[in-house]
Scaffold this motif. Structure first.
Motif, PDB file in Angstrom:
ATOM      1  N   GLY A  26     -24.190 -16.176  22.489  1.00 45.22           N
ATOM      2  CA  GLY A  26     -25.631 -16.168  22.546  1.00 45.22           C
ATOM      3  C   GLY A  26     -26.145 -15.143  23.533  1.00 45.22           C
ATOM      4  N   ILE A  27     -27.389 -15.317  23.936  1.00 38.52           N
ATOM      5  CA  ILE A  27     -27.996 -14.427  24.917  1.00 38.52           C
ATOM      6  C   ILE A  27     -27.692 -14.977  26.301  1.00 38.52           C
ATOM      7  N   ILE A  28     -26.851 -14.274  27.031  1.00 41.15           N
ATOM      8  CA  ILE A  28     -26.311 -14.754  28.298  1.00 41.15           C
ATOM      9  C   ILE A  28     -26.608 -13.739  29.385  1.00 41.15           C
ATOM     10  N   PHE A  29     -27.210 -14.198  30.449  1.00 40.40           N
ATOM     11  CA  PHE A  29     -27.446 -13.348  31.606  1.00 40.40           C
ATOM     12  C   PHE A  29     -26.107 -13.028  32.254  1.00 40.40           C
ATOM     13  N   SER A  30     -25.898 -11.757  32.570  1.00 39.36           N
ATOM     14  CA  SER A  30     -24.590 -11.309  33.016  1.00 39.36           C
ATOM     15  C   SER A  30     -24.207 -11.864  34.387  1.00 39.36           C
ATOM     16  N   ILE A  31     -25.163 -12.191  35.207  1.00 38.33           N
ATOM     17  CA  ILE A  31     -24.898 -12.813  36.495  1.00 38.33           C
ATOM     18  C   ILE A  31     -25.001 -14.320  36.305  1.00 38.33           C
ATOM     19  N   ASN A  32     -23.864 -14.965  36.271  1.00 38.86           N
ATOM     20  CA  ASN A  32     -23.859 -16.376  35.918  1.00 38.86           C
ATOM     21  C   ASN A  32     -22.646 -17.059  36.527  1.00 38.86           C
ATOM     22  N   THR A  33     -22.596 -18.353  36.321  1.00 38.36           N
ATOM     23  CA  THR A  33     -21.463 -19.158  36.744  1.00 38.36           C
ATOM     24  C   THR A  33     -20.945 -19.945  35.552  1.00 38.36           C
ATOM     25  N   ASP A  93     -18.161 -17.781  39.540  1.00 36.59           N
ATOM     26  CA  ASP A  93     -19.286 -16.953  39.173  1.00 36.59           C
ATOM     27  C   ASP A  93     -18.803 -15.585  38.712  1.00 36.59           C
ATOM     28  N   SER A  94     -19.734 -14.778  38.249  1.00 30.13           N
ATOM     29  CA  SER A  94     -19.370 -13.501  37.659  1.00 30.13           C
ATOM     30  C   SER A  94     -18.858 -12.501  38.681  1.00 30.13           C
ATOM     31  N   ALA A  95     -19.066 -12.767  39.959  1.00 30.72           N
ATOM     32  CA  ALA A  95     -18.512 -11.941  41.017  1.00 30.72           C
ATOM     33  C   ALA A  95     -17.116 -12.375  41.436  1.00 30.72           C
ATOM     34  N   GLY A  96     -16.638 -13.494  40.916  1.00 27.41           N
ATOM     35  CA  GLY A  96     -15.293 -13.946  41.210  1.00 27.41           C
ATOM     36  C   GLY A  96     -15.177 -15.033  42.254  1.00 27.41           C
ATOM     37  N   THR A  97     -16.283 -15.525  42.756  1.00 32.61           N
ATOM     38  CA  THR A  97     -16.242 -16.594  43.735  1.00 32.61           C
ATOM     39  C   THR A  97     -15.914 -17.915  43.056  1.00 32.61           C
ATOM     40  N   VAL A  98     -14.951 -18.633  43.593  1.00 32.38           N
ATOM     41  CA  VAL A  98     -14.407 -19.837  42.979  1.00 32.38           C
ATOM     42  C   VAL A  98     -14.673 -21.046  43.858  1.00 32.38           C
ATOM     43  N   ASP A 128     -13.268 -14.161  31.920  1.00 29.52           N
ATOM     44  CA  ASP A 128     -13.413 -12.804  31.441  1.00 29.52           C
ATOM     45  C   ASP A 128     -14.907 -12.579  31.253  1.00 29.52           C
ATOM     46  N   ASN A 129     -15.505 -11.818  32.141  1.00 31.92           N
ATOM     47  CA  ASN A 129     -16.945 -11.611  32.089  1.00 31.92           C
ATOM     48  C   ASN A 129     -17.384 -10.925  30.798  1.00 31.92           C
ATOM     49  N   ALA A 130     -16.593  -9.972  30.344  1.00 26.98           N
ATOM     50  CA  ALA A 130     -16.960  -9.221  29.151  1.00 26.98           C
ATOM     51  C   ALA A 130     -16.951 -10.090  27.905  1.00 26.98           C
ATOM     52  N   LYS A 131     -16.047 -11.057  27.860  1.00 23.89           N
ATOM     53  CA  LYS A 131     -15.936 -11.930  26.695  1.00 23.89           C
ATOM     54  C   LYS A 131     -16.674 -13.249  26.860  1.00 23.89           C
ATOM     55  N   CYS A 181     -17.281 -27.816  29.497  1.00 23.32           N
ATOM     56  CA  CYS A 181     -17.525 -26.448  29.929  1.00 23.32           C
ATOM     57  C   CYS A 181     -19.002 -26.285  30.272  1.00 23.32           C
ATOM     58  N   ASN A 182     -19.276 -25.533  31.308  1.00 25.74           N
ATOM     59  CA  ASN A 182     -20.641 -25.317  31.753  1.00 25.74           C
ATOM     60  C   ASN A 182     -20.896 -23.836  31.989  1.00 25.74           C
ATOM     61  N   LEU A 183     -22.092 -23.418  31.655  1.00 23.04           N
ATOM     62  CA  LEU A 183     -22.583 -22.077  31.933  1.00 23.04           C
ATOM     63  C   LEU A 183     -23.991 -22.203  32.482  1.00 23.04           C
ATOM     64  N   HIS A 184     -24.246 -21.572  33.607  1.00 25.29           N
ATOM     65  CA  HIS A 184     -25.602 -21.602  34.128  1.00 25.29           C
ATOM     66  C   HIS A 184     -25.912 -20.346  34.918  1.00 25.29           C
TER      67      HIS A 184
END
Length: 116
Positions: free
Chosen positions: A26-33, A52-57, A72-75, A95-98
């Motif tokens: 879908g439409i996903i903001f690239s900066i996400n968790t 998160d998309s910067a790699g913080t766990v 994988d941020n690209a996928k 699974c969660n995306l926000h």
């Protein structure tokens, strides 16, 4: 519209391993968790691990040393490798995306059962 598709749950013996995968579309903001939560019957839904998309766990204490999250941020995919599973890990895993304060999406949940 965002959809999350999960796979990898199932029945495993104590000490075994499972690998949960989630793909977002879908439409996903690239900066996400992206991450994984779990919920056992009668209990709250709690964080297992997120990245998160910067790699913080972030890991739940119960997951540290046993579980590993990757993405994988690209996928727009996230994977949870679960090792040394215990009966206490039995739950529905979501699974969660926000991102931001108003965008929060969940998968349908996948059952993980750890039992001999």
């Amino acid at each position: 519209q965002v959809q999350l598709e999960e796979s990898g749950g199932g029945l495993v013996e104590p000490g075994g391993s499972l690998r949960l995968s989630c793909a977002a579309s879908g439409i996903i903001f690239s900066i996400n968790t992206m991450g994984w939560y779990r919920q056992a019957p009668g209990k709250q839904r709690l964080l297992v691990a997120r990245m998160d998309s910067a790699g913080t766990v972030t890991y739940a204490d119960s997951a540290k040393g046993r579980f590993a999250i990757s993405r994988d941020n690209a996928k727009n995919t996230v994977v949870l490798q679960m090792n040394s599973l215990e009966p206490e890990d039995t739950a529905v895993y979501y699974c969660n995306l926000h991102w931001g304060d108003r965008s929060n999406f969940w998968g349908q949940g996948t059952q993980v059962t750890v039992s001999s």
